[in-house]
Design an enzyme around this catalytic site. Structure first.
Site, PDB file in Angstrom:
ATOM      1  N   ALA A  13      39.764  32.052  29.267  1.00  0.00           N
ATOM      2  CA  ALA A  13      39.086  31.228  30.277  1.00  0.00           C
ATOM      3  C   ALA A  13      40.074  30.365  31.043  1.00  0.00           C
ATOM      4  O   ALA A  13      40.293  30.558  32.242  1.00  0.00           O
ATOM      5  CB  ALA A  13      38.011  30.362  29.612  1.00  0.00           C
ATOM      6  N   CYS A  45      30.805  32.825  25.939  1.00  0.00           N
ATOM      7  CA  CYS A  45      29.475  32.241  25.757  1.00  0.00           C
ATOM      8  C   CYS A  45      28.367  33.265  25.984  1.00  0.00           C
ATOM      9  O   CYS A  45      27.206  33.009  25.650  1.00  0.00           O
ATOM     10  CB  CYS A  45      29.279  31.060  26.706  1.00  0.00           C
ATOM     11  SG  CYS A  45      30.402  29.680  26.372  1.00  0.00           S
TER      12      CYS A  45
END
Length: 576
Positions: A13, A45
């Site tokens: 990320a 996620c």
């Protein structure tokens, strides 16, 4: 003039966001990302939604919004960033400004020079010291490899029963993923006395637990897993032994949180916290000004407590990546910290929070007041309105808003409110700021007196001594489990609404509608501890003021009213 070299360790990320920001500002910089996995730049996620089937293919978690796969070729051709996958960073030589890397396919080692280094090493799943966790049918779901393996087992019909250890966000999401689409018989085991510990206060946590149970998830709270025992022979089920029971499982998932991966930084002599999180300043520099860090491997400043805390969120990682990229290119961006804004979907119920729970606020030295309100999230006459259960934690001394938390079936409506209040908390806002928060009004979206304003008003009234609230769980203890027969419920709703309760509880539950209260004050017992009850807590507040005017001061107002105690399972009259 030599080209500036930037090395980024980690490519999930923060790493990709930093790399792309640098190349947009300084295309002449040479940027290299290093990651020990072959999967890079994916939405971790989204793993529960991949396992549930909401996301059909794992590649969707690694694709751009315009459906390009974020693989090394994409970064090299579209972004000008070199990517070394299956390459582990073994050590950092800060004096020589090099990173020792090892190719995991060939074993070959090399030194990668840098002018600026970015640590995006992420986090690792906690592994509790429980015998049997090394069994191949026990796993976490902290990366795509584990997620793919879990989904394959389920899709091939190998999982009829599952036990999830930990009822935090991932545990609750995985309970939905396994049971909703796949029909796996699922049990949650949590050592704390509630689901989502540290995120919700008891009143709202009970609502989430009831929702899980309504969707056939068995929830076992306050239990410690002692052992995961392998079958005596063949491919029989595992046995999860707690201090209360034994549960059979074809699959066991551990979801007991993560910890920052700061070992590489610590070995390089950088400052880390006792928990292992890399310490950074607001520019996201480590204790070495040529080394930056962000994402799950760092600790950030909590904007309410002023302390460092670990808050692993993909949203933070992306924002921090932009800050780091800007600063490496000569800018002066800052990351001020976080109030811990959080949201999760559990079946068709949304949960969102920001800031501190009452328990956490007390531990931080505040004098917290917990205020719960139930109100429609849109105009009460609009067809799609639904009840929202929203609570605030405020400091009695300073009137500062310390926390906001809520549950609702209209998730976007809830998250919008929590996001707005999070901004207030970051600015050290008070209950008066909450009362006057400007909310866009239109019947399809909000009430004229929005629930966040009403929540602020309720907090003001309580701090000013006008309201005397009683929490739902305290009401349960007093009315259902206590031995004090002086507790009397005064239901101020209309007779039709109150009738089932009066019939069930007899003379312990009396009904005097609020609009008739002043003319029937002689029927209000003076020798009892009164609990005033309406549907949501609003009419009962009016009744509280009426009684006080008449000199009757032995009354408390049930927070959230009947709506709250029904939602949390304290009272169930569905069969009556």
């Amino acid at each position: 003039m030599a080209t500036t070299r930037v090395v980024i360790i980690g490519a999930v990320a923060l790493g990709p966001k930093t790399a792309c920001r640098i190349k947009r500002l300084r295309p002449d910089f040479h940027v290299t990302m290093v990651d020990q996995d072959e999967y890079i730049s994916y939405g971790g996620c989204g793993i529960p939604y991949y396992i549930s089937g909401d996301v059909s293919d794992v590649s969707e978690l690694m694709s751009t919004s315009f459906h390009m796969l974020r693989n090394p070729q994409f970064f090299e051709k579209a972004k000008g960033v070199k990517v070394l996958t299956r390459t582990r960073a073994e050590s950092i030589d800060r004096k020589a400004k090099t990173v020792r890397i090892r190719d995991l396919n060939t074993g070959q080692e090399d030194d990668l020079p840098y002018d600026y280094l970015v640590l995006a090493t992420g986090s690792v799943a906690n592994r509790p010291p429980i015998p049997g966790l090394d069994h191949p049918r026990v796993t976490s779901v902290s990366n795509l490899h584990e997620a793919v393996a879990v989904k394959e087992k389920i899709a091939q019909g190998e999982v009829d029963k599952a036990v999830i250890v930990g009822a935090g966000a991932i545990g609750c999401e995985m309970a939905e993923a396994l049971s909703d689409l796949w029909g796996v018989e699922t049990a949650l085991v949590e050592i704390a006395p509630q689901v989502l510990p540290g995120v919700l206060d008891t009143s709202l946590a009970r609502m989430v637990r009831k929702h899980l149970e309504e969707h056939d998830v068995a929830v076992h709270l306050g239990e410690t897993v002692r052992e995961v025992a392998a079958p005596a022979e063949g491919d029989g089920p595992l046995v999860v032994r707690t201090d209360h029971r034994e549960l059979e499982a074809d699959l066991v998932i551990t979801a007991v949180g993560v910890r920052p991966s700061g070992e590489l930084a610590r070995n390089a002599g950088l400052a880390v916290s006792p928990r292992g999180g890399i310490l950074v300043n607001q520019r996201l520099q480590t204790s070495d000004p040529f080394i930056y860090a962000g994402g799950d491997c760092i600790e950030v400043m909590h904007q309410i407590t002023g302390r460092h805390f670990h808050f692993p969120q993909g949203s933070l990682a992306n924002r921090q990546g932009r800050v780091i990229g800007t600063n490496i290119c000569g800018g002066s961006a800052r990351f001020p910290g976080s109030v811990g804004t959080f949201a999760v979907k559990i079946f068709d119920l949304a949960v969102a929070t920001a800031g501190l729970t009452r328990k956490a606020a007390r531990e931080e030295g505040f004098d917290p007041l917990f205020v719960l309100l139930v109100q429609a999230d849109r105009a009460h006459f609009y067809p799609t309105q639904d009840l929202m259960y929203l609570a605030a934690v405020v400091d009695r001394r300073t009137r500062r808003v310390l926390g906001i938390q809520g549950v609702s079936h209209n998730g976007d409506a809830l998250v919008g409110r929590v996001n707005a209040v999070a901004a207030i908390m970051a600015a050290r806002g008070t209950v008066e700021d909450l009362s006057n928060l400007e909310v866009a009004y239109s019947p399809p979206f909000a009430s004229a007196m929005d629930i966040v304003n009403a929540l602020g008003n309720t907090a003001e009234n309580t701090l000013d001594g006008l309201n005397r609230p009683l929490d739902p769980e305290v009401f349960e203890d007093l009315f259902f489990h206590g031995q004090d027969d002086r507790i009397l419920c005064l239901d101020v709703r209309g007779p039709q609404n109150a009738a089932p309760f009066v019939a069930r509880f007899g003379d312990r539950w009396i009904n005097i509608p609020q609009e008739t209260l002043e003319e029937r004050l002689d029927q209000v017992p003076r020798d009892k501890q009164l609990v005033l009850i309406c549907n949501s807590g609003v009419r009962s507040y009016e009744a509280l003021l009426q009684l006080r005017k008449a000199g009757i001061t032995n009354a408390l107002n049930l927070q959230g009213g009947v709506a709250a105690i029904k939602k949390s399972g304290i009272v169930d009259l569905s069969g009556e």
